[in-house]
Scaffold this active site. Structure first.
Site, PDB file in Angstrom:
ATOM      1  N   ASP A 121       0.821  -1.202   0.000  1.00  0.00           N
ATOM      2  CA  ASP A 121       0.000   0.000   0.000  1.00  0.00           C
ATOM      3  C   ASP A 121       0.863   1.264   0.000  1.00  0.00           C
ATOM      4  O   ASP A 121       1.812   1.383   0.783  1.00  0.00           O
ATOM      5  CB  ASP A 121      -0.904  -0.006   1.235  1.00  0.00           C
ATOM      6  CG  ASP A 121      -1.817   1.195   1.307  1.00  0.00           C
ATOM      7  OD1 ASP A 121      -2.702   1.319   0.447  1.00  0.00           O
ATOM      8  OD2 ASP A 121      -1.628   2.021   2.224  1.00  0.00           O
ATOM      9  N   VAL A 135       3.382   3.026  -1.398  1.00  0.00           N
ATOM     10  CA  VAL A 135       4.816   2.976  -1.110  1.00  0.00           C
ATOM     11  C   VAL A 135       5.462   4.357  -1.185  1.00  0.00           C
ATOM     12  O   VAL A 135       6.575   4.546  -0.672  1.00  0.00           O
ATOM     13  CB  VAL A 135       5.547   1.998  -2.058  1.00  0.00           C
ATOM     14  CG1 VAL A 135       5.006   0.593  -1.884  1.00  0.00           C
ATOM     15  CG2 VAL A 135       5.451   2.451  -3.506  1.00  0.00           C
ATOM     16  N   GLU A 172       1.607   0.042  -4.889  1.00  0.00           N
ATOM     17  CA  GLU A 172       0.754   1.193  -5.179  1.00  0.00           C
ATOM     18  C   GLU A 172       1.615   2.433  -4.961  1.00  0.00           C
ATOM     19  O   GLU A 172       2.253   2.568  -3.912  1.00  0.00           O
ATOM     20  CB  GLU A 172      -0.461   1.250  -4.262  1.00  0.00           C
ATOM     21  CG  GLU A 172      -1.333   2.471  -4.540  1.00  0.00           C
ATOM     22  CD  GLU A 172      -2.217   2.867  -3.370  1.00  0.00           C
ATOM     23  OE1 GLU A 172      -3.159   3.635  -3.598  1.00  0.00           O
ATOM     24  OE2 GLU A 172      -1.953   2.444  -2.238  1.00  0.00           O
ATOM     25  N   ASP A 198      -2.819   6.516 -13.546  1.00  0.00           N
ATOM     26  CA  ASP A 198      -3.017   7.371 -14.711  1.00  0.00           C
ATOM     27  C   ASP A 198      -3.987   6.743 -15.702  1.00  0.00           C
ATOM     28  O   ASP A 198      -4.843   7.428 -16.282  1.00  0.00           O
ATOM     29  CB  ASP A 198      -1.674   7.650 -15.402  1.00  0.00           C
ATOM     30  CG  ASP A 198      -0.995   8.897 -14.862  1.00  0.00           C
ATOM     31  OD1 ASP A 198      -1.311   9.289 -13.717  1.00  0.00           O
ATOM     32  OD2 ASP A 198      -0.151   9.474 -15.571  1.00  0.00           O
ATOM     33  N   HIS A 233     -10.739  -0.413  -4.699  1.00  0.00           N
ATOM     34  CA  HIS A 233     -11.338   0.016  -3.435  1.00  0.00           C
ATOM     35  C   HIS A 233     -11.149   1.511  -3.197  1.00  0.00           C
ATOM     36  O   HIS A 233     -12.027   2.179  -2.653  1.00  0.00           O
ATOM     37  CB  HIS A 233     -10.751  -0.784  -2.269  1.00  0.00           C
ATOM     38  CG  HIS A 233      -9.367  -0.371  -1.890  1.00  0.00           C
ATOM     39  ND1 HIS A 233      -8.237  -0.898  -2.490  1.00  0.00           N
ATOM     40  CD2 HIS A 233      -8.914   0.540  -0.989  1.00  0.00           C
ATOM     41  CE1 HIS A 233      -7.157  -0.336  -1.965  1.00  0.00           C
ATOM     42  NE2 HIS A 233      -7.537   0.538  -1.061  1.00  0.00           N
ATOM     43  N   GLN A 251     -10.662   4.043  -5.547  1.00  0.00           N
ATOM     44  CA  GLN A 251     -11.355   4.901  -6.494  1.00  0.00           C
ATOM     45  C   GLN A 251     -12.868   4.835  -6.356  1.00  0.00           C
ATOM     46  O   GLN A 251     -13.570   5.739  -6.810  1.00  0.00           O
ATOM     47  CB  GLN A 251     -10.931   4.548  -7.924  1.00  0.00           C
ATOM     48  CG  GLN A 251      -9.434   4.664  -8.167  1.00  0.00           C
ATOM     49  CD  GLN A 251      -8.880   6.046  -7.849  1.00  0.00           C
ATOM     50  OE1 GLN A 251      -9.588   7.050  -7.912  1.00  0.00           O
ATOM     51  NE2 GLN A 251      -7.597   6.101  -7.510  1.00  0.00           N
ATOM     52  N   ASN A 271     -13.324   5.953  -1.853  1.00  0.00           N
ATOM     53  CA  ASN A 271     -12.955   7.307  -1.468  1.00  0.00           C
ATOM     54  C   ASN A 271     -13.760   8.374  -2.188  1.00  0.00           C
ATOM     55  O   ASN A 271     -13.426   9.561  -2.134  1.00  0.00           O
ATOM     56  CB  ASN A 271     -11.448   7.516  -1.671  1.00  0.00           C
ATOM     57  CG  ASN A 271     -10.636   6.841  -0.572  1.00  0.00           C
ATOM     58  OD1 ASN A 271     -11.092   6.729   0.562  1.00  0.00           O
ATOM     59  ND2 ASN A 271      -9.456   6.374  -0.915  1.00  0.00           N
TER      60      ASN A 271
END
Length: 580
Positions: free
Chosen positions: A247, A249, A284, A310, A377, A379, A382
């Site tokens: 997660d 990094v 990530e 992106d 999860h 996109q 949140n």
């Protein structure tokens, strides 16, 4: 007999083991803050805690199980005795894979590992090869996303504990599914976090979006780094996982000559050689830095893959028309074409959202070093109300998005329920027992979205159980429309990907992208297939190079000509080129 060992350099005088109804004095083990003790009568199932200088009993920083939660006693577990039937499992290559991200608590009605096992055959029928599981390390309460875990070695009690997770991984392997586990090494959660009482686990040299940074390069960091490396190896070795998703990094701050990620990859490679099967680390990152997945010789960390936000942002902006927040950097279908051609839309260009240059080119790296997706999860969850693409897009545009993800150059990933356009949102939920912390989370969540025009009452309460319940998948939808159509569409696309080696080679040099941004059509050529999408509401005629073709798949009725294809609005056709 059990050997207890704890790193507690902050203990000034003594460390005791609180177990079996008494306190046992522990002995110093070397000069670097370690304490140890062998207890003959403390076998598996023994509950214990550590007491520093006569203070309150605390859970083990390396606890394998916290059956009573983050503040309860730790319990001895013998991981070597877990029942396994996957001795012949040799893993699956990620570059050829189709990844499926899921959250154990909401994937099934039971919200447990055993409940998830009952749904694995659905993933096999879908064509999934890798199951990516959101964090299962012990966190506060019974429900949550898992990114505020505090006991990195302990499997969350509400999901089924260590034996439940072992059954889940074993069941995945029995069905030919590899398992990637999401782990969080950039921060720890606030509730039940007692590490700073034991030693210098954290540092004030840096600050993360979630609070104090983990100490990876300050005084005392050797043992902190070893804890994280040992944790990663435990999931891969003792729980038979096939990979880890790391997660955020970019929030792992380390100025050591040998970065933690480089060290971690080296140790994982050694374990992979020992086990005789591939082990993957997937990052990530918000940096658009290909160094993460570049080979070691030019200074890379050689991780297996990294998420490509992106591509997601460009695809989402194209299909939804959204341009707020970080979507201001993406102008729609032109940005999407750039992502398909070179992975990063921002590869050193100025980012208006960040107000600075961002990223660097990926060079000759294969596209299979990058994970592509329309949903995950983050996109979904949140967003203020956790609305999915299925809440924002027509069935036709969902089919367009699926085709570009599943037939695109990247390793594709789906988020649970995406394959049938699940109606359940995925909202942010927590279960903190501390009222002050719960209120702070609730207030922070509402303040975060106030800037986007959401009224406080519109933002779901993370602490409310109904927020969690709303996020559970409704599996009864699979037999209803338009869910059935979407599911069959995803199955057909995945089957085509598995049957077409060129779709999995990751060679961007052999791909070609043409588009008309004003008309809203784009053609992705990956010989022998051409993916033609129309993102507009009006019919379009997309020109094609001359040659013979047949329609392999289409989401609507299309008209194929010698040098063009006519598509209705919001549709996609997959063509097979047969030659001149």
């Amino acid at each position: 007999m059990t050997s207890f060992r704890v790193w507690a350099p902050f203990a000034r005088e003594r460390v005791e083991l609180d177990a079996l109804g008494r306190r046992w004095p522990m002995e110093r083990d070397g000069e670097r803050g370690w304490w140890s003790l062998d207890v003959p009568d403390a076998g598996p199932g023994t509950d214990y805690r550590f007491v520093l200088d006569g203070g309150e009993p605390l859970p083990d920083p390396r606890s394998r199980w916290q059956p009573a939660g983050v503040s309860g006693a730790s319990r001895v577990v013998d991981l070597a005795t877990l029942p396994w039937t996957d001795a012949d499992w040799r893993g699956r290559p990620l570059a050829d894979g189709v990844v499926y991200e899921l959250h154990i608590g909401t994937f099934s009605a039971e919200g447990t590992f055993d409940g998830a096992i009952e749904r694995l055959d659905h993933l096999v029928d879908l064509g999934v090869t890798h199951v990516e599981v959101m964090p299962v390390a012990q966190f506060s309460g019974d429900r949550g996303w898992g990114y505020d875990g505090v006991d990195l070695f302990a499997v969350h009690h509400a999901y089924g504990g260590p034996e439940g997770f072992a059954r889940f991984v074993d069941a995945c392997h029995a069905r030919g599914l590899a398992v990637i586990l999401d782990v969080v090494y950039n921060h720890l959660g606030p509730a039940g976090n007692y590490l700073d009482r034991f030693g210098p686990y954290f540092t004030d040299r840096y600050r993360t979006p979630w609070g104090t940074a983990v100490n990876y390069d300050d005084a005392g960091s050797d043992e902190v780094r070893e804890l994280v490396v040992d944790n990663a190896l435990m999931w891969l070795r003792d729980y038979h996982c096939d990979g880890l998703r790391l997660d955020a990094v970019h929030a792992i701050f380390d100025q050591s000559a040998r970065h933690l990620l480089e060290e971690l990859q080296d140790r994982v490679d050694e374990l992979a050689t020992t086990l005789g099967r591939p082990l993957d680390l997937v990052a990530e990152s918000d940096l658009n830095d290909p160094r993460l997945v570049s080979p070691r010789e030019p200074g890379g960390y050689a991780l297996s893959a990294q998420w490509s936000d992106d591509f997601h942002h460009a695809l989402h902006a194209t299909l939804t028309g959204e341009r707020s927040g970080y979507y201001t950097d993406f102008d729609g279908i032109s940005s999407l074409a750039t992502a398909l051609r070179r992975v990063f839309v921002y590869a050193g260009e100025h980012s208006p959202y960040r107000e600075r240059r961002h990223g660097r080119p990926v060079g000759s790296l294969p596209a299979t070093r990058f994970i592509g997706y329309l949903q995950n999860h983050d996109q979904v969850g949140n967003r203020a109300t956790g609305d999915r693409s299925s809440h924002l897009l027509s069935t036709g545009l969902l089919q367009v998005g699926a085709a570009l993800v599943l037939l695109g150059p990247f390793v594709p990933m789906l988020f649970q329920g995406e394959e049938w356009g699940a109606s359940a949102p995925f909202q942010y939920f927590t279960d903190h027992g501390d009222p002050d912390l719960a209120d702070a989370v609730r207030t922070g969540r509402r303040s975060e979205f106030a800037a986007f025009g959401w009224r406080p009452e519109e933002v779901p309460d993370p602490q409310a159980r109904e927020t969690f319940e709303r996020s559970r998948l409704d599996w009864a939808e699979l037999d209803e429309e338009p869910h059935r159509t979407l599911l069959e569409w995803h199955r057909a696309l995945i089957a085509l990907r598995h049957a077409t080696p060129q779709l999995r080679d990751g060679d961007l040099a052999t791909s070609a992208v043409e588009l008309d941004a004003d008309a809203g059509w784009l053609v992705l050529r990956r010989d022998p297939l051409e993916v033609v999408v129309n993102t507009s509401k009006s019919p379009v005629v997309a020109p094609l190079a001359s040659g013979r073709r047949v329609v392999e798949l289409s989401s609507a009725e299309v008209t194929l000509r010698d040098d063009a294809v006519e598509l209705p609005g919001e549709s996609v056709a997959v063509l097979r080129h047969l030659g001149p």
